[in-house]
Design a protein around this motif. Structure first.
Motif, short mmCIF file in Angstrom:
data_model
loop_
_atom_site.label_atom_id
_atom_site.label_comp_id
_atom_site.label_asym_id
_atom_site.label_seq_id
_atom_site.Cartn_x
_atom_site.Cartn_y
_atom_site.Cartn_z
N LEU A 189 1.83 17.43 -0.21
CA LEU A 189 3.55 17.20 -0.19
C LEU A 189 3.75 16.68 -1.50
CD1 LEU A 189 4.20 15.55 3.82
CD2 LEU A 189 4.03 18.27 3.04
N ASN A 190 4.93 17.35 -1.73
CA ASN A 190 5.15 16.28 -2.66
C ASN A 190 6.39 15.54 -2.50
OD1 ASN A 190 7.96 16.94 -2.13
ND2 ASN A 190 8.70 19.25 -2.54
N TYR A 191 6.42 14.45 -3.34
CA TYR A 191 7.21 13.11 -3.37
C TYR A 191 8.22 12.57 -2.19
CZ TYR A 191 8.98 8.19 -3.77
OH TYR A 191 9.53 7.09 -3.32
N SER A 192 8.80 14.24 -2.62
CA SER A 192 10.06 14.34 -1.21
C SER A 192 10.22 14.50 0.12
CB SER A 192 11.42 15.30 -1.85
OG SER A 192 10.94 16.67 -1.32
N GLU A 193 8.90 15.17 0.61
CA GLU A 193 8.91 15.89 1.51
C GLU A 193 7.09 14.51 2.24
OE1 GLU A 193 7.64 20.38 1.02
OE2 GLU A 193 6.75 19.23 0.55
N ARG A 194 6.54 13.59 1.34
CA ARG A 194 6.16 12.50 1.92
C ARG A 194 6.82 11.02 1.88
NH1 ARG A 194 2.83 10.13 -1.69
NH2 ARG A 194 4.70 11.18 -3.84
N SER A 206 1.46 5.61 -3.39
CA SER A 206 2.02 6.63 -1.76
C SER A 206 3.70 6.04 -1.24
CB SER A 206 0.69 6.56 -1.05
OG SER A 206 0.65 4.80 -0.33
N THR A 207 3.70 6.81 -0.44
CA THR A 207 5.23 6.06 -0.01
C THR A 207 4.69 5.80 0.91
OG1 THR A 207 5.08 8.23 1.53
CG2 THR A 207 6.43 8.40 -0.34
N THR A 208 3.99 5.07 1.76
CA THR A 208 3.59 4.71 2.48
C THR A 208 3.40 3.08 2.05
OG1 THR A 208 2.26 6.53 4.18
CG2 THR A 208 2.26 4.08 4.58
N VAL A 209 3.00 2.86 0.92
CA VAL A 209 2.62 2.16 0.17
C VAL A 209 4.05 1.49 -0.19
CG1 VAL A 209 2.10 0.80 -2.02
CG2 VAL A 209 0.54 1.73 0.09
N LEU A 227 -3.83 0.61 -0.54
CA LEU A 227 -3.81 2.11 -0.83
C LEU A 227 -3.60 3.01 0.25
CD1 LEU A 227 -6.32 3.36 -2.24
CD2 LEU A 227 -7.49 3.41 -1.10
N GLY A 228 -2.85 3.99 -0.53
CA GLY A 228 -1.79 5.06 0.26
C GLY A 228 -2.89 5.95 0.99
N VAL A 229 -3.80 6.22 2.77
CA VAL A 229 -4.46 7.40 2.41
C VAL A 229 -4.04 8.76 2.88
CG1 VAL A 229 -6.13 8.06 4.02
CG2 VAL A 229 -5.61 5.42 3.80
N PHE A 230 -5.31 9.26 1.81
CA PHE A 230 -4.23 11.49 2.40
C PHE A 230 -4.97 11.49 3.09
CE2 PHE A 230 -6.02 15.33 1.33
CZ PHE A 230 -4.99 15.90 0.83
N ALA A 231 -6.08 11.45 3.42
CA ALA A 231 -7.11 11.41 3.89
C ALA A 231 -8.28 10.54 4.55
CB ALA A 231 -8.08 12.76 4.32
N ILE A 232 -9.14 10.03 5.90
CA ILE A 232 -10.04 9.39 5.56
C ILE A 232 -10.86 9.59 6.92
CG2 ILE A 232 -8.50 7.71 7.34
CD1 ILE A 232 -9.79 5.30 6.44
N SER A 233 -12.17 9.77 7.09
CA SER A 233 -13.35 9.53 8.01
C SER A 233 -14.30 9.26 7.90
CB SER A 233 -13.55 11.61 8.10
OG SER A 233 -14.33 11.48 6.70
N ALA A 269 -6.11 -0.38 3.50
CA ALA A 269 -6.28 0.92 3.58
C ALA A 269 -5.18 1.21 4.41
CB ALA A 269 -7.44 1.92 3.53
N LEU A 270 -3.69 2.49 4.17
CA LEU A 270 -2.75 2.19 5.64
C LEU A 270 -2.56 3.73 5.65
CD1 LEU A 270 -1.84 -0.15 3.21
CD2 LEU A 270 0.49 0.77 3.65
N ALA A 271 -2.63 4.26 6.77
CA ALA A 271 -3.22 5.09 7.66
C ALA A 271 -2.02 5.59 8.30
CB ALA A 271 -4.41 5.62 7.33
N ASP A 272 -1.39 6.97 9.14
CA ASP A 272 -0.75 7.33 9.57
C ASP A 272 -2.53 7.72 11.17
OD1 ASP A 272 -0.16 10.06 10.13
OD2 ASP A 272 0.99 9.72 8.52
N HIS A 273 -2.02 8.29 11.97
CA HIS A 273 -2.93 8.53 12.75
C HIS A 273 -3.48 10.20 12.43
CE1 HIS A 273 0.78 10.37 14.66
NE2 HIS A 273 -0.37 11.10 15.50
#
Length: 253
Positions: free
Chosen positions: A66-71, A101-104, A170-176, A203-207
């Motif tokens: 997503l772009n910044y405004s969407e994020r 990141s926008t979460t940070v 650290l805002g997380v884009f993807a984690i596994s 690290a910050l990540a929603d589900h």
């Protein structure tokens, strides 16, 4: 079997198994591998699956870009809860690297009142940090990404390497289980450098970011210290975090 009926069966199999090989699909449905290849091309066009070498995975396994405004507008309530938990982990009189990141970004207002040395590659984060009178702000040099509003490049990475800080947020884009990922190398190398210079990596990540992947690997699980998320992940992933000495903080009580 009609084509649409076969496509629906293929879709269901992939949804249930998350990934599948061309050979196994051909054997299950009793058709040729060439037929399966053509079917997968149709499903990919519908954004149902993503083709990989020898098979396919669910399209949702690739985290959304997503772009910044969407994020910034995505799941604000969840971000606020994650931000509140994260802010409590950062001690007063600390040095902190804030990624772009926008979460940070959501964490920054909740740190007001704390004496901090903030370093960031985000223009929007720098402005927010400057509103806290007890925070000194260092903006990293580099090239500006006009859509995402972060600075990147060799100059950015070189400057990060001069720091040694208490925390990296650290805002997380993807984690596994395989680690943390991002969709572009240009942002990934900056985040990787940030991880290397923090004494404690949060690290910050929603589900929705958990059990997804991306193009460029930032780091392994054992390189982060704390994962802050909004829902308890599946047991298998929780066990992976424990094996890599990663503490998990969940916003849900």
């Amino acid at each position: 079997m009609l084509i649409e009926e076969r496509l629906e069966k293929e879709k269901k199999i992939i949804e249930e198994n998350k990934s599948v090989t061309i050979e196994s699909l051909a054997e299950t449905l009793g058709v040729s591998k060439d037929t399966i290849r053509r079917d997968l091309m149709k499903l990919e066009k519908k954004n149902v699956i993503r083709r990989i070498h020898g098979g396919a995975v669910l399209a949702s396994k690739e985290a959304l870009i997503l772009n910044y405004s969407e994020r910034a507008n995505q799941e604000n309530t969840i971000k606020e809860k994650i931000a509140e938990k994260t802010a409590k982990l950062v001690k007063d009189h600390s040095s902190v690297i804030f990624d772009s990141s926008t979460t940070v970004e959501a964490v920054i207002p909740k740190l007001n009142g704390k004496s901090l040395k903030g370093i960031t590659n985000s223009l929007t984060h720098a402005i927010l940090l400057s509103k806290n009178e007890r925070t000194s702000v260092s903006v990293l040099p580099g090239k500006l990404n006009n859509k995402q509003l972060f600075l990147y490049g060799a100059d950015t990475v070189d400057k990060i390497r001069q720091y040694s800080v208490d925390y990296t947020l650290l805002g997380v884009f993807a984690i596994s289980e395989k680690g943390l990922f991002i969709h572009t190398e240009e942002e990934g190398v900056v985040k990787r450098a940030m991880v290397q210079r923090g004494n404690k990596i949060i690290a910050l990540a929603d589900h929705s970011k958990i059990d997804t992947t991306g193009y460029f690997k930032i780091c392994s699980l054992d390189e982060i210290d704390i994962l802050v998320t909004d829902k308890m992940p599946e047991l298998k992933f929780v066990e992976s975090l424990a094996q890599n000495n990663v503490d998990i903080v969940v916003t849900e009580e």
